[in-house]
Scaffold this active site. Structure first.
Site, PDB file in Angstrom:
ATOM      1  CB  THR A   7      -0.875  -0.085   0.988  1.00 35.36           C
ATOM      2  OG1 THR A   7      -0.117   0.033   2.615  1.00 35.36           O
ATOM      3  CG2 THR A   7      -2.040  -1.010   1.156  1.00 35.36           C
ATOM      4  CG  ASP A  25      -0.891  -6.804  11.831  1.00 32.84           C
ATOM      5  OD1 ASP A  25       0.294  -6.915  11.563  1.00 32.84           O
ATOM      6  OD2 ASP A  25      -1.148  -6.061  12.851  1.00 32.84           O
ATOM      7  CE1 TYR A  73      14.233  -1.119  10.152  1.00 34.73           C
ATOM      8  CE2 TYR A  73      16.292  -0.240   9.875  1.00 34.73           C
ATOM      9  CZ  TYR A  73      15.086  -0.668   9.250  1.00 34.73           C
ATOM     10  OH  TYR A  73      14.864  -0.702   7.681  1.00 34.73           O
ATOM     11  CE  LYS A 125      14.183  -4.074   7.523  1.00 33.86           C
ATOM     12  NZ  LYS A 125      13.117  -4.668   6.460  1.00 33.86           N
ATOM     13  CB  SER A 172      17.807  -1.974   5.912  1.00 34.41           C
ATOM     14  OG  SER A 172      18.500  -0.961   6.184  1.00 34.41           O
ATOM     15  CG  LEU A 177      19.398   7.226   4.102  1.00 36.47           C
ATOM     16  CD1 LEU A 177      20.430   8.332   4.279  1.00 36.47           C
ATOM     17  CD2 LEU A 177      18.052   7.498   5.129  1.00 36.47           C
ATOM     18  CB  VAL A 178      14.204   4.577   0.197  1.00 33.20           C
ATOM     19  CG1 VAL A 178      13.178   4.352  -0.842  1.00 33.20           C
ATOM     20  CG2 VAL A 178      15.163   3.198  -0.265  1.00 33.20           C
TER      21      VAL A 178
END
Length: 250
Positions: A10, A57, A150, A154, A137, A182-183
């Protein structure tokens, strides 16, 4: 016509990948938690290909199982799985971290990926073909202060990808682990609890990657010849030299 299932479709990388795959003629199963956005995307992409939307979910196995088992017969044969859904919450030292943030990251980034994969892999093994793309990532390559959980989540994705490759190559299933730098997506907005001013500062002074840049890389990996498997792919914006270092005004 191959069928691709994309989690986190989404927004961001997932949405960009869904749009690109639709234009390439893949049948799509788009997954997400926001029903209204899913339906809008389904209508948009149905102009190009067959689309089925699943609302669940992925942190809750019973929801994942119910959703995937509900796929109609013409969408059950998943050829490509894009494990894209994930999140980052908070940027504090461990001593000040919030347990709910840690749970959200570990449940979404690690356990959710496992839940979805567990239900899709048997079908791929049965037909001796398939391709799984896991979105990790550059945070998996170098831990940074205040983002320990985080980074750990990853790093787990990297390990899971390696393990999948060891277990699934003999069944003709390719596994690709992609590590974006970085996106510019809603990533930082989610991390900073909707604080748009703080989120926007992350991308100021340089050109970050766009979601479509990562989608292009995913497309390259899944469209290689049968004998070619991309195992790991790291993508930085040209201004970023490693996870913690970005050169402004480049």
């Amino acid at each position: 016509m191959k069928t691709a299932l994309i989690t986190g479709a989404t927004s961001g990388i997932g949405k960009a990948t869904a749009k690109l795959f639709a234009n390439q003629g893949f049948k799509l199963v788009i997954c997400g938690r926001r029903t209204d956005v899913l339906e809008e995307l389904k209508v948009e992409l149905s102009r190009f290909t067959e689309v089925f939307a699943l609302n669940f979910d992925q942190r809750i196995f019973s929801e994942v199982e119910k959703a995937i088992l509900s796929l109609p017969e013409n969408f059950k044969n998943i050829d490509i799985l894009i494990n894209n859904a994930g999140n980052a919450h908070g940027l504090e030292p461990l001593s000040e971290g919030r347990i709910e943030d840690w749970d959200a990251m570990m449940d979404g980034n690690v356990k959710g990926l496992l839940y979805v994969s567990k239900l899709i892999i048997p079908g791929m093994k049965a037909k001796n073909s398939g391709h799984i793309v896991n979105i990790s990532s550059v945070a998996a390559k170098q831990t940074y202060a205040n983002g320990v959980v985080y980074c750990a989540s990853k790093r787990a994705v990297d390990v899971i990808s390696e393990g999948m490759r060891l277990e699934l190559t003999e069944f003709g299933i390719k596994v690709t682990n992609i590590q974006p730098g970085l996106v510019e997506t809603d990533f930082s907005k989610v991390r900073f609890k909707g604080d748009e001013d703080r989120a926007n500062t992350v991308y100021q002074g340089f050109k970050a990657l766009e979601a479509k840049d990562v989608a292009d890389a995913i497309s390259y990996c899944v469209n290689t010849p049968k004998h070619v498997a991309i195992s790991d792919l790291t993508i930085y914006p040209s201004a970023q030299s490693e996870p913690r270092t970005v050169y402004k005004n480049l």
